[in-house]
Design an enzyme around this catalytic site. Structure first.
Site, mmCIF file in Angstrom:
data_model
loop_
_atom_site.group_PDB
_atom_site.id
_atom_site.type_symbol
_atom_site.label_atom_id
_atom_site.label_comp_id
_atom_site.label_asym_id
_atom_site.label_seq_id
_atom_site.Cartn_x
_atom_site.Cartn_y
_atom_site.Cartn_z
ATOM 1 N N ASN A 8 89.614 16.928 32.374
ATOM 2 C CA ASN A 8 89.305 15.530 32.665
ATOM 3 C C ASN A 8 90.060 15.167 33.938
ATOM 4 O O ASN A 8 91.274 14.956 33.914
ATOM 5 C CB ASN A 8 89.755 14.667 31.471
ATOM 6 C CG ASN A 8 89.551 13.180 31.718
ATOM 7 O OD1 ASN A 8 88.997 12.781 32.739
ATOM 8 N ND2 ASN A 8 90.004 12.360 30.780
ATOM 9 N N HIS A 96 87.500 7.597 25.514
ATOM 10 C CA HIS A 96 88.846 8.047 25.901
ATOM 11 C C HIS A 96 89.838 6.888 25.701
ATOM 12 O O HIS A 96 89.495 5.725 25.911
ATOM 13 C CB HIS A 96 88.840 8.499 27.368
ATOM 14 C CG HIS A 96 90.094 9.208 27.741
ATOM 15 N ND1 HIS A 96 91.244 8.538 28.066
ATOM 16 C CD2 HIS A 96 90.385 10.538 27.800
ATOM 17 C CE1 HIS A 96 92.203 9.429 28.321
ATOM 18 N NE2 HIS A 96 91.706 10.650 28.160
ATOM 19 N N GLU A 98 92.143 5.812 27.485
ATOM 20 C CA GLU A 98 92.346 4.958 28.668
ATOM 21 C C GLU A 98 91.218 3.937 28.794
ATOM 22 O O GLU A 98 91.427 2.825 29.264
ATOM 23 C CB GLU A 98 92.468 5.838 29.928
ATOM 24 C CG GLU A 98 93.825 6.542 29.944
ATOM 25 C CD GLU A 98 93.862 7.853 30.687
ATOM 26 O OE1 GLU A 98 92.895 8.200 31.379
ATOM 27 O OE2 GLU A 98 94.887 8.552 30.551
HETATM 28 P P1 13P Z 1 97.210 14.634 30.109
HETATM 29 O O1 13P Z 1 96.888 16.103 29.886
HETATM 30 O O2 13P Z 1 97.481 14.295 31.508
HETATM 31 O O3 13P Z 1 98.253 14.164 29.145
HETATM 32 O O4 13P Z 1 95.881 13.842 29.737
HETATM 33 C C1 13P Z 1 95.157 14.217 28.625
HETATM 34 C C2 13P Z 1 93.872 13.519 28.641
HETATM 35 O O5 13P Z 1 93.813 12.311 28.717
HETATM 36 C C3 13P Z 1 92.646 14.331 28.614
HETATM 37 O O6 13P Z 1 91.522 13.543 28.396
#
Ligand code: 13P
Length: 255
Positions: A8, A96, A98
């Site tokens: 991602n 996700h 976020e």
């Molecule tokens: P990180 O690997 O940067 O912690 O992010 C994980 C993620 O959000 C994958 O979708």
């Protein structure tokens, strides 16, 4: 089932120069590597999807990081599943953490997107996971149960083979904190149980369950020690092709 290693790339690669540099390094790293039956998927920002599709070999599948549930029309700023499919995407990340955090996406919207993705013949990678507070108040099981059940409403049994579930505990994403292998397996067992109860064993077994959150080439072995783990959703480290391909190599040799 082969392993799935998804990168991602989030809101990165700010210019065509950066993108070209990424391709150069990515091609160099992947060439000649034996990755067994590991499927590699890269999910760049929308603006790069077409070029990623054209530039990378068939060995690398392409996914988007989000989509809207309507098919076309007056939805300023949105991208539909049909558009993604027509521009070469196979996968789309949905729900996700976020997006849930910064865009207030809720379980109902995640469900509309999942249904729409399946209709467009895309494979949704449904992200679920609890926050730190939810973990500390012993709500992990109830939160992921609620998120997954709602996300899959209206998905028929035959379509389940296009679904991927990613367990991404919110408290691990973007940090250097990771769950124990035991905690990950606990989540995986619960996810499989929900799938079996909802769709029957035969269909449920086809769904890959990934882990995501602070994975790098040093932590991946411990996190995915169990041969039952179907793959990984990688964030930051997918921006560094050397690290990303190393993670894929470790996963593909893990059983
Ligand atoms: P990180 O690997 O940067 O912690 O992010 C994980 C993620 O959000 C994958 O979708």
């Amino acid at each position: 089932m082969g392993k799935l290693v998804v990168g991602n790339l989030k809101m990165n690669l700010l210019s065509s120069d950066e993108r070209e540099k990424y391709f150069e390094l990515f091609k160099k790293e992947i060439s000649g590597k034996r990755l067994g039956d590991c499927e590699i998927v890269l999910c760049p920002p929308f603006i790069h999807l077409e070029v990623f599709k054209k530039t990378l070999s068939k060995r690398t599948k392409i996914g988007a990081q989000n989509m809207f549930w309507e098919g076309s029309g007056s939805y300023t700023g949105e991208i539909s599943g049909a558009m993604l499919k027509n521009f070469g995407c196979d996968y789309v990340i949905i729900g996700h953490s976020e997006r849930r955090k910064y865009f207030c996406e809720n379980n109902e919207e995640v469900n509309l997107k999942v249904q729409s993705a399946v209709k467009a013949d895309l494979k949704p990678i449904i992200c679920i996971g609890e926050t730190r507070i939810e973990k500390e108040t012993q709500q992990m099981l109830s939160v992921i149960t609620k998120q997954l059940k709602k996300a899959l409403e209206g998905v028929t049994r035959p379509k389940l083979e296009n679904i991927v579930v990613a367990y991404e505990p919110v408290w691990a994403v973007g940090t250097d904190i990771t769950p124990t292998a035991h905690e990950i397996m606990e989540a995986k067992v619960l996810i499989r149980k929900i799938l079996v109860e909802g769709f029957g064993k035969k269909y449920a077994e086809k769904v890959p369950i990934l882990y995501g959150g602070s994975v790098n080439s040093r932590t991946v072995k411990n996190l995915c020690n169990d041969p039952e783990m179907d793959g990984i959703l990688v964030g930051r480290e997918s921006l560094v092709p050397h690290e990303f391909i190393k993670i894929a190599e470790i996963i593909s040799n893990s059983n």
